[in-house]
Motif scaffolding. Structure first.
Motif, PDB file in Angstrom:
ATOM      1  N   ASP A 170       0.053 -72.205 -12.515  1.00 38.78           N
ATOM      2  CA  ASP A 170      -0.968 -73.352 -12.495  1.00 38.78           C
ATOM      3  C   ASP A 170      -0.364 -74.304 -11.270  1.00 38.78           C
ATOM      4  OD1 ASP A 170       0.146 -75.006 -13.685  1.00 38.78           O
ATOM      5  OD2 ASP A 170      -1.048 -75.381 -15.329  1.00 38.78           O
ATOM      6  N   TYR A 171      -1.395 -74.954 -11.104  1.00 36.89           N
ATOM      7  CA  TYR A 171      -1.277 -76.348  -9.886  1.00 36.89           C
ATOM      8  C   TYR A 171      -0.018 -76.873 -10.210  1.00 36.89           C
ATOM      9  CZ  TYR A 171      -2.210 -80.971  -7.965  1.00 36.89           C
ATOM     10  OH  TYR A 171      -2.102 -82.025  -7.451  1.00 36.89           O
ATOM     11  N   ASN A 195      -3.637 -78.300  -2.222  1.00 38.05           N
ATOM     12  CA  ASN A 195      -4.933 -78.520  -2.593  1.00 38.05           C
ATOM     13  C   ASN A 195      -5.785 -77.755  -2.151  1.00 38.05           C
ATOM     14  OD1 ASN A 195      -3.817 -81.067  -4.166  1.00 38.05           O
ATOM     15  ND2 ASN A 195      -3.670 -82.127  -2.174  1.00 38.05           N
ATOM     16  N   VAL A 235      -5.965 -74.740  -4.132  1.00 37.78           N
ATOM     17  CA  VAL A 235      -7.094 -74.953  -5.538  1.00 37.78           C
ATOM     18  C   VAL A 235      -8.564 -75.023  -5.115  1.00 37.78           C
ATOM     19  CG1 VAL A 235      -7.592 -76.857  -7.193  1.00 37.78           C
ATOM     20  CG2 VAL A 235      -5.128 -76.544  -6.690  1.00 37.78           C
ATOM     21  N   GLU A 236      -8.735 -75.728  -3.968  1.00 37.70           N
ATOM     22  CA  GLU A 236     -10.395 -75.481  -3.632  1.00 37.70           C
ATOM     23  C   GLU A 236     -10.765 -74.342  -3.336  1.00 37.70           C
ATOM     24  OE1 GLU A 236     -11.130 -78.063  -0.177  1.00 37.70           O
ATOM     25  OE2 GLU A 236     -10.001 -79.676  -1.188  1.00 37.70           O
ATOM     26  N   LEU A 289      -5.559 -71.020  -6.687  1.00 37.55           N
ATOM     27  CA  LEU A 289      -4.654 -71.678  -7.682  1.00 37.55           C
ATOM     28  C   LEU A 289      -5.420 -72.460  -8.743  1.00 37.55           C
ATOM     29  CD1 LEU A 289      -1.462 -72.318  -8.250  1.00 37.55           C
ATOM     30  CD2 LEU A 289      -1.885 -74.316  -6.530  1.00 37.55           C
ATOM     31  N   LYS A 290      -5.195 -72.305  -9.886  1.00 35.83           N
ATOM     32  CA  LYS A 290      -5.952 -72.891 -11.145  1.00 35.83           C
ATOM     33  C   LYS A 290      -5.392 -74.245 -11.321  1.00 35.83           C
ATOM     34  CE  LYS A 290      -7.137 -71.220 -15.476  1.00 35.83           C
ATOM     35  NZ  LYS A 290      -7.050 -70.399 -16.591  1.00 35.83           N
ATOM     36  N   LYS A 291      -6.268 -75.216 -11.398  1.00 36.82           N
ATOM     37  CA  LYS A 291      -5.578 -76.691 -11.553  1.00 36.82           C
ATOM     38  C   LYS A 291      -5.911 -76.958 -13.250  1.00 36.82           C
ATOM     39  CE  LYS A 291      -5.543 -81.341  -9.714  1.00 36.82           C
ATOM     40  NZ  LYS A 291      -5.605 -81.932  -8.623  1.00 36.82           N
TER      41      LYS A 291
END
Lengths: 197, 197
Positions: B159-160, B186, B189-190, B194-196
């Protein structure tokens, strides 16, 4: 926001990933697996680091290493040319020059000009750095073919005289390495890996 | 007869061919094909050449490039360790130190000592050269995973927070590159790469 300069450099870094897909004729040591241009360039750069003391003249090692890291990038567009190809000249074709302009041209202008000039210097083979870098480029496949019981020499019917003629350029960069290479070529003839007559 | 010094160097050059068989978890750009350590080392060395101006402090670029060319050679014996592996520490294990002794130890003694010291310096990450070299080592797979819609992050459920923690080391070598990297994390993620949370 990152600078335009940096974004161009990142684009170049992505583009040159394609070097990893360019397959050479030569196989890895004691292997059937073909080498690619990225692996080859890594090996030559590290060979230059390890063998620098054998250069015939003082060299700027960073310059040699940079040359070797970039020397095959033009093959992204122009493809790999086999050194013993009789149809196509090995180096510095119009195709390769256009490739250099396009690929290094992704970089910020000054950096692009510097790397094109460095690539041209390698191709011309006249400076001490270019002579030593070119010696690395000739030595690695010699080591590989000898370890592969003839490798591409046998596969493509290349004889002693052709090999000797292509490899003697090593001497321009290093007498010591040429001494070693000459011995390895003769040894390959004796072992039947390379045909002399 | 070639010098004993040269023959040891040739043995080392043959031995390190094995770096080309060490497969990393990370895939090439926009690809499913895993990268190997030789390709990776070539790419990092050339990244250092292209991005040197972004270093936080003056660096000896030749030293950085040498570090990057040799940094994964120990994996011939120790194997590749995934950066997000939770079972095994990533760097400088006893296994890797023994590997450094054996592999660099093929070289003439002074050269062996120099390269072991350079590898230790890279691993310690304290000098300006090591910081910048390590920034390259973290930046390349970030670019690859972002280009592969998540790549190993998705594949291994990273994850992030874990990515951010591992990547922030880039800042030690270059604020400018960290600024770029942070933006890319970032952005990943958007885009759902990538999972935050």
């Amino acid at each position: 926001m990152s600078s335009e300069q940096l974004l161009k450099q990142i684009e170049f870094i992505k583009e040159i990933d394609k070097v990893k897909y360019i397959v050479r004729k030569t196989k890895l040591f004691n292997s059937n697996r073909n080498e690619n241009d990225a692996e080859h360039s890594w090996h030559l750069a590290l060979m230059a680091v390890v063998l620098a003391e054998h250069a015939n003249a003082p060299i700027d090692l960073l310059k040699v290493v940079k040359m070797l890291l970039i020397h095959d990038i033009v093959e992204i567009d122009a493809g790999d040319t086999f050194i013993y190809d009789t149809q196509k000249d090995h180096s510095n074709t119009t195709e390769e020059r256009l490739a250099a302009q396009r690929i290094f041209g992704i970089l910020p202008q000054q950096q692009a000009e510097d790397l094109v000039a460095l690539w041209e210097e390698f191709e011309a083979g006249e400076t001490e750095e270019a002579k030593f870098a070119r010696a690395m480029d000739r030595l690695e496949p010699l080591l590989q073919n000898a370890s592969n019981h003839g490798g591409t020499w046998k596969e493509y019917g290349v004889d002693y005289h052709k090999v000797y003629e292509k490899k003697k350029i090593i001497q321009k960069g290093s007498d010591a390495l040429w001494h070693f290479a000459e011995h390895l070529i003769n040894d390959s003839v004796e072992k039947g890996f390379l045909k002399k007559n």
